[in-house]
Scaffold this active site. Structure first.
Site, PDB file in Angstrom:
ATOM      1  N   LYS A   1       0.827  -1.194   0.000  1.00 61.52           N
ATOM      2  CA  LYS A   1       0.000   0.000   0.000  1.00 61.52           C
ATOM      3  C   LYS A   1       0.872   1.259   0.000  1.00 61.52           C
ATOM      4  O   LYS A   1       2.039   1.249   0.384  1.00 61.52           O
ATOM      5  CB  LYS A   1      -0.940   0.008   1.225  1.00 61.52           C
ATOM      6  CG  LYS A   1      -2.017  -1.086   1.190  1.00 61.52           C
ATOM      7  CD  LYS A   1      -3.124  -0.780   0.208  1.00 61.52           C
ATOM      8  CE  LYS A   1      -4.155  -1.901   0.107  1.00 61.52           C
ATOM      9  NZ  LYS A   1      -5.060  -1.956   1.250  1.00 61.52           N
TER      10      LYS A   1
ATOM     11  N   ARG B   1      -3.330 -10.433   3.887  1.00 58.60           N
ATOM     12  CA  ARG B   1      -3.545 -10.495   2.440  1.00 58.60           C
ATOM     13  C   ARG B   1      -2.304  -9.945   1.761  1.00 58.60           C
ATOM     14  O   ARG B   1      -1.983  -8.766   1.899  1.00 58.60           O
ATOM     15  CB  ARG B   1      -4.795  -9.683   2.084  1.00 58.60           C
ATOM     16  CG  ARG B   1      -5.196  -9.697   0.618  1.00 58.60           C
ATOM     17  CD  ARG B   1      -6.474  -8.900   0.418  1.00 58.60           C
ATOM     18  NE  ARG B   1      -6.928  -8.926  -0.968  1.00 58.60           N
ATOM     19  CZ  ARG B   1      -6.560  -8.059  -1.906  1.00 58.60           C
ATOM     20  NH1 ARG B   1      -5.693  -7.097  -1.599  1.00 58.60           N
ATOM     21  NH2 ARG B   1      -7.033  -8.162  -3.137  1.00 58.60           N
TER      22      ARG B   1
END
Length: 284
Positions: A228, A263
């Site tokens: 991210k 994840r």
């Protein structure tokens, strides 16, 4: 940061059982042309299946298939297009001993995916689409409810919080209650704080540091911070492909605070880090 135990819970995924008292790696399988880190790499059936099998060999116990990019500013995808991307891959993977998660907000896509052999509904929009709550209850499968505000096209303008951790907990609680009221079983619910969704870099880091507080909600937790933007910011502006080690660190910190599933794009690195952590806990 406070160390927390993992939940004593079993998730039934078809014939498979996921013991959530041990950390699980959910491998990311984007069958899209435009996902932020790996768009276009696995958007044919054969390429997608090959990548899924490679991630399983590296330690993924869950494969999360997504047919719609939810990166900031991503364009909408029709239900028909999403079905065409997702269902053939589910059908191909259903023969393997792995839990299949579907990253979608569309009830029709989830219904078709479950019919093809999928097990888990991973919804970044927290079952807010029309008929999503009712469909989740009717399918009677595990669901992951993620915190987000707005849509991918608008979420970056919605990062105003009094206290990001407390606000995320409150808003997640409201969505969980809506799911319970619709008939979703409490033992089928997992929560996701939504790293990177309607949160700036500083807020994401605060949320990661205080992730243990989300255990107060009483549900298993997924941490999905792989590659991210805030990981890149913490690394001095690293591009997506250079965020693997930072992502592994963030996921390890998440598991230490009670997240039972992470994840990840970089499955082997993540699985290896978690094996070392488990060995420290006497889990090997």
């Amino acid at each position: 940061m406070q160390l927390m135990p993992l939940p004593q819970r079993i998730w039934q995924c078809g014939q498979l059982q996921l013991d959530l008292s041990r950390p699980h790696v959910m491998g990311i399988l984007n069958v899209t042309p435009d996902s932020f880190s790996d768009g276009g790499q696995h958007n044919s059936k054969d390429a997608a299946v090959a990548h899924a099998l490679a991630m399983m060999a590296e330690g993924a116990t869950v494969i999360d298939i997504g047919g719609e990019s939810t990166r900031p500013g991503a364009a909408a995808v029709s239900v028909e297009e999403e079905l065409q991307r997702v269902v053939p891959v589910v059908e191909a993977l259903a023969q393997y001993p792995v839990a299949i998660s579907i990253d979608t907000s569309e009830p029709k896509v989830m219904q078709a995916a479950v019919a093809a052999g999928a097990h888990i509904w991973n919804d970044v929009r927290a079952l807010t689409r029309p008929q999503a709550l009712q469909t989740a209850a009717a399918l009677n499968i595990p669901v992951i409810i993620m915190h987000m505000r707005g849509e991918p096209t608008t979420m970056n303008n919605l990062d105003q919080y009094t206290d990001v951790t407390q606000d995320v907990m409150r808003e997640l609680s409201e969505r969980v209650q809506d799911a319970l009221d619709a008939g979703v079983k409490p033992e089928h619910i997992m929560i996701d704080p939504g790293f990177g969704f309607a949160k700036n870099a500083k807020q994401n880091l605060q949320l990661l540091n205080e992730l243990y507080q989300l255990n107060q909600l009483g549900y298993p937790m997924l941490s999905a911070l792989s590659r991210k933007r805030f990981i890149g910011a913490a690394l001095g502006g690293a591009e997506a492909q250079q965020r693997a080690i930072g992502s592994v660190a963030g996921h390890l910190l998440s598991v230490q605070q009670g997240a039972c599933m992470v994840r990840a794009h970089d499955v082997k690195a993540t699985a290896d880090a978690l094996k070392v952590w488990q060995a420290m806990q006497g889990g090997v």
